[in-house]
Design an enzyme around this catalytic site. Sequence first.
Site, short mmCIF file in Angstrom:
data_model
loop_
_atom_site.label_atom_id
_atom_site.label_comp_id
_atom_site.label_asym_id
_atom_site.label_seq_id
_atom_site.Cartn_x
_atom_site.Cartn_y
_atom_site.Cartn_z
N SER A 39 35.33 -0.07 -14.21
CA SER A 39 35.62 1.32 -13.86
C SER A 39 37.00 1.78 -14.28
CB SER A 39 35.46 1.51 -12.34
OG SER A 39 36.26 0.58 -11.62
N HIS A 242 41.29 4.25 -7.52
CA HIS A 242 41.22 4.23 -8.98
C HIS A 242 42.23 5.24 -9.53
CE1 HIS A 242 37.37 2.24 -8.27
NE2 HIS A 242 37.41 1.85 -9.54
#
Length: 261
Positions: A39, A242
């Site tokens: 990711s 993230h």
Amino acid sequence: MSRATVLACLVSSSVLALTVAAASPAQAAGVDYVALGDSYSSGVGAPGQSGLCLRSNYSYAAQWATRNSPATFQFLACSGAETDDVLDSQVPAMKSGADLVSITIGGNDAGFAPTVLTCLTSSDATCTAKVNEGKAYVANTLPGKLNATYTAIRNKAPGAKVVVLSYPNIFDTSAALCEMSMTKRKAINSGAQTLDDMIKARATAFGFTFADVRGNFTGHGVCAARPYLNGLTIIPPQNSYHPNANGYTLGYLPALTSAVS
């Protein structure tokens, strides 16, 4: 959406600068570029994620391709990927004879999402124990996983420049107030350092280029005044912990650009 739903999704998913230096399009015109990984390479955390792999045009890989116009660009990175996924799905899909390969991998193998979940919902001691469990995996099991992955990449693209990018330290440790205690923040950052050190050691052993993003993220962790990473995010939940758009543009893209130049 409840906090429990957000955390469950976290487990299951595992102002932009205009002056980032880049190789000229002419230099990259003949380059076949492949972006592998998880990711942190697919662009989770940034706007515009799409498909099952949650790929975004704000990812460092897509931005590099847009700025440099390589001959071909294969965007194979996928949210939630572990080393086995790179071996089983991504490398077989690679164009043979690629000139440039980039990758972030190992965080999901080491239990990134379950560790963050534990630290969000448990005591300092339990969080630290979970981080230490991940460190033991990194020391004892991950080296073999990385070796197999890097070998497969080299076999598929023997002449490629392979850039292995690090993960950032997630949390700012100067802010007094944060969604996690100072003990938890330091423990998670310590786990990230251990992971990055192992990734660097194995990448270097294979003759790959290790691109360290940690300096670019210094002072921009979760809870900093100008964070390059998302904290716990309700919608969409996979964005939690993230990089945001600035994280990819100002943190990751310069590291790849420097490594390629």
